[in-house]
Structures are given as structure tokens and as C-alpha cells.
Write an enzyme that holds these catalytic residues in place. Structure first.
Site, PDB file in Angstrom:
ATOM      1  N   HIS A 117     140.374 -45.008 -13.977  1.00  0.00           N
ATOM      2  CA  HIS A 117     140.511 -43.689 -13.334  1.00  0.00           C
ATOM      3  C   HIS A 117     141.931 -43.483 -12.816  1.00  0.00           C
ATOM      4  O   HIS A 117     142.503 -42.395 -12.955  1.00  0.00           O
ATOM      5  CB  HIS A 117     139.550 -43.562 -12.142  1.00  0.00           C
ATOM      6  N   CYS A 123     129.356 -42.224 -14.444  1.00  0.00           N
ATOM      7  CA  CYS A 123     130.521 -41.834 -13.657  1.00  0.00           C
ATOM      8  C   CYS A 123     130.156 -40.622 -12.811  1.00  0.00           C
ATOM      9  O   CYS A 123     129.549 -39.677 -13.311  1.00  0.00           O
ATOM     10  CB  CYS A 123     131.675 -41.488 -14.596  1.00  0.00           C
TER      11      CYS A 123
HETATM   12 ZN    ZN Z   1     134.013 -42.939 -12.882  1.00  0.00          ZN
END
Ligand code: ZN
Length: 198
Positions: A137, A91
Site C-alpha cells: 500500500h 482489503c
Molecule cells: Zn489493503
């Protein structure tokens, strides 16, 4: 615009639907793609640039030279899931951290594109994984929330390092405190609720 790192409160924000697809949004999307390429990512959610709106961009090739592969998902929803599969994820908000995450192996997603048209996409493999990671997210969920206990323990020290670095930047005055950052997110939500054309 810049990518915010864990544990910035934008990464824990359950984001609001995009209410208007206009030139300002198209400009934001362009900037998100450029940031994503600059950091060698394949996906980037608005939460990661401290914008509390349900939108993410992706290019599974990760190459700016492949603009035909660019995907924009506005107000996305997973309407069907099939199977499960474990695979490695990283990420851009936790750079350098990689861990195995269990996801649905294929998904059907509905979203709006930048022209305001609803589209449906059936994805598997990397595409399915990326979409699930990015939609998480938008709900304030990070891939480190989805690790099994053993993997969680393996990466705990690294996650703690991110938290320590973030706290250091806040006490050095390089970053506002969390209350201030949350106030800014709330202001962006409120401003977007006001029609720009009277
Ligand atoms: Zn991410």
C-alpha cells in the site's frame, strides 16, 4: 478520517517517509486503529485514509480488546524474504473482494515504532502476509495487482464495479475529482516537510 475505496488516487501514491514522530502522529495512529477495528480489519495503511506517509497499523487478532497485539510500523522495510505461499487476501479499500495472492512465506522487517525506536520483526503466516500487503500500500500497490491471470479475470467484474461506483460518486459531487485529490495529497507532503518548531 475515513477509509478510501479503490480507485482513489491515494491508493496509487508512492508515499514519503515519516519525518517526525510526534503527538499528532500518535493521534493519527489511534484513529487508524479505531477505523480498522470498526471495519473488522487486521491492518490499515496510511494510504487507505488518504495520508501519503509510510506508516501502517496492524492487529492480527482484529480485536480492539487485544491492545497488546497492536503493531505500528513507521518507514518499514523488508530486509529478508523466504519461501512463497499462496493465500487469500482482502482489503478494506476493496470491501467484500477476496482473492488468492502469492507472497513470501516469511519476512524480516525493520521499522520504527511510535517512540522512534528502530525494531526488527521476523514474521510468518498471517503476519508475513499482512506486512507485505500493507507495505505494498505504501508503494501504491494493491493486492489486485498481484493476482495471477485466471484469478484476475475472475474478479475483473467486481473491480470494475468499484471503479463505476467511484466514478458515480465523483460525478454526483460526493467526491472531488482525481486532480483535486492528488493536489491535496501533494499539499500534505509539502506541509510535513516544513518543521513545526522554528
Ligand atoms: Zn489493503
Amino acid at each position: 478520517m475515513e477509509i478510501v475505496n479503490y480507485p482513489h488516487p491515494a491508493l496509487r501514491w508512492k508515499s514519503n517517509d515519516v519525518s517526525q514522530i510526534d503527538d499528532a502522529l500518535r493521534e493519527t495512529v489511534r484513529e487508524m486503529f479505531e477505523l480498522m477495528y470498526a471495519h473488522n480489519g487486521i491492518g490499515l495503511a496510511a494510504n487507505q485514509v488518504a495520508l501519503p506517509f509510510r506508516i501502517f497499523v496492524a492487529n492480527l487478532t482484529g480485536e480492539a480488546s487485544e491492545p497488546d497485539e497492536e503493531l505500528v510500523f513507521i518507514n518499514p522495510q523488508i530486509i529478508k524474504r523466504r519461501g512463497t505461499e499462496v493465500g487469500e487476501e482482502g482489503c478494506l479499500s476493496l470491501p467484500g473482494l477476496y482473492a488468492d495472492v502469492k507472497r513470501s512465506s516469511s519476512v524480516v522487517v525493520e521499522a520504527f515504532d511510535l517512540d522512534g525506536n528502530l525494531f526488527r520483526a521476523e514474521l510468518d503466516e498471517l503476519g508475513a502476509r499482512a506486512v507485505q500487503h500493507e507495505i505494498d500500500h505504501l508503494d501504491g500497490i494493491l493486492f489486485i495487482d498481484r493476482l495471477d491471470d485466471i484469478v484476475r479475470q475472475e474478479v475483473a467484474a467486481k473491480v470494475a464495479e468499484f471503479a463505476a461506483e467511484y466514478a458515480r460518486r465523483q460525478s454526483a459531487g460526493e467526491l472531488p475529482d482525481d486532480d483535486e485529490l492528488r493536489t491535496r495529497l501533494q499539499q500534505l507532503v509539502e506541509r510535513s516537510a516544513v518543521p513545526s518548531n522554528p
